[in-house]
Enzyme design. Structure first.
Site, PDB file in Angstrom:
ATOM      1  N   GLU A 184      60.825  46.156  76.770  1.00 44.63           N
ATOM      2  CA  GLU A 184      61.007  45.313  77.957  1.00 44.63           C
ATOM      3  C   GLU A 184      59.894  44.277  78.103  1.00 44.63           C
ATOM      4  OE1 GLU A 184      63.494  45.329  79.979  1.00 44.63           O
ATOM      5  OE2 GLU A 184      64.545  47.154  79.425  1.00 44.63           O
TER       6      GLU A 184
ATOM      7  N   HIS B  77      58.516  49.223  86.688  1.00 43.79           N
ATOM      8  CA  HIS B  77      59.965  49.512  86.670  1.00 43.79           C
ATOM      9  C   HIS B  77      60.148  51.018  86.585  1.00 43.79           C
ATOM     10  CE1 HIS B  77      64.061  50.091  85.638  1.00 43.79           C
ATOM     11  NE2 HIS B  77      63.808  50.449  84.401  1.00 43.79           N
TER      12      HIS B  77
ATOM     13  N   HIS C 205      70.959  51.412  87.909  1.00 45.52           N
ATOM     14  CA  HIS C 205      69.921  51.593  86.896  1.00 45.52           C
ATOM     15  C   HIS C 205      68.553  51.937  87.487  1.00 45.52           C
ATOM     16  CE1 HIS C 205      67.678  49.934  83.117  1.00 45.52           C
ATOM     17  NE2 HIS C 205      66.982  50.845  83.732  1.00 45.52           N
TER      18      HIS C 205
END
Ligand SMILES: [Zn+2]
Length: 272
Positions: free
Chosen positions: A123, A146, A219
């Site tokens: 990412e 995240h 998600h």
């Protein structure tokens, strides 16, 4: 053992990394970071501006996709495939990379200790886009977190909230005054997109321009802060609102929530 060179990081960088390690532990304790779920990055470009080693002997990795403007940027990132709970030993489970002058790859300056195949999270490109946008906006947020907060993900599956950002914020904000106060810009709803895709990265950058948290439908969530604790707070407080909302539904009633008047009073009182 390898003969790959690494640098010693200054105290300011180690403090930021230590904060990320503490937050990684919270994420695991909360069941928000199963296996290698989630990632954390820190823009260390300013902190390491005077650290200019001769790059001979440092591991170099070619990678396409870095924007030209990221040339010379220095990022801390969790390692690809590494467990979030392993961040307790950051020198083994994360790394600091410097994007090459031609932006066609990066050198690993620190971390990935003794592992020649060590790579930062996949990412990293999307994190980089967020960091670049924060720098351009003059923001002092240098950390991106995240993670997979259970109740925020659950509420993103709710058919009423799946596409209605205003309704979602109303529900979460109105559960507890602190949510309205400590997540003042609210949640940006990002429609489902493939993890690691450019589309998801672009939607996230746009969401974080006006909101404190980007909620990736079905998600997870992503936030930024001056350190990992501040980024975590935005997600933690938002998740509290979602958790109370869902607890009410699970108890068989739709919560009343703070009234519009009560929320407006908070906005005035705390100058939100
Ligand atoms: Zn994820």
């Amino acid at each position: 053992m390898t003969d790959i060179r690494t640098i010693t990081l200054p105290g300011e960088a180690m403090d930021l990394i230590q904060g990320a390690a503490e937050v990684a532990n919270f994420l695991w304790q909360r069941e928000w970071a199963e296996r290698n779920g989630g990632n954390i990055s820190i823009n260390l470009t300013e902190v390491l501006r005077d650290v200019r080693p001769n790059l001979d002997g440092f591991q170099y990795v070619e990678q396409a996709g870095f924007p030209a403007e990221s040339s010379g940027m220095t990022l801390f990132a969790t390692g690809t495939g590494r467990r979030m709970r392993d961040l307790a030993t950051p020198e083994r489970s994360s790394c600091v990379v410097r994007i090459a002058e031609d932006a066609k790859g990066y050198h690993i300056l620190w971390g990935g200790e003794g592992q020649p195949d060590f790579r930062p999270t996949m990412e990293i490109l999307s994190h980089l886009k967020i960091h670049l946008d924060k720098v351009k906006a003059g923001s002092n947020h240098c950390v991106v977190v995240h993670t997979h907060p259970i109740e925020l993900i659950a509420i993103s599956h709710h058919p009423d909230f799946l596409t209605d950002e205003a309704m979602l914020n109303r529900a979460v904000w109105s559960m507890l005054p602190e949510v309205r106060v400590y997540v003042p810009r609210g949640i940006g709803l990002v429609p489902y997109a493939l993890a690691g895709s450019e589309r998801l990265a672009d939607l996230t950058v746009a969401a974080l321009r006006t909101r404190d948290v980007a909620l990736w439908s079905k998600h997870g969530a992503l936030s930024t802060g001056r350190d990992a604790h501040e980024a975590f707070d935005f997600i933690d407080v938002s998740n509290k609102g979602a958790k109370i909302y869902l607890a009410c539904l699970a108890s068989g009633f739709v919560p009343v929530g703070l009234s519009d008047e009560e929320m407006a009073e908070l906005v005035r009182a705390f100058k939100l």
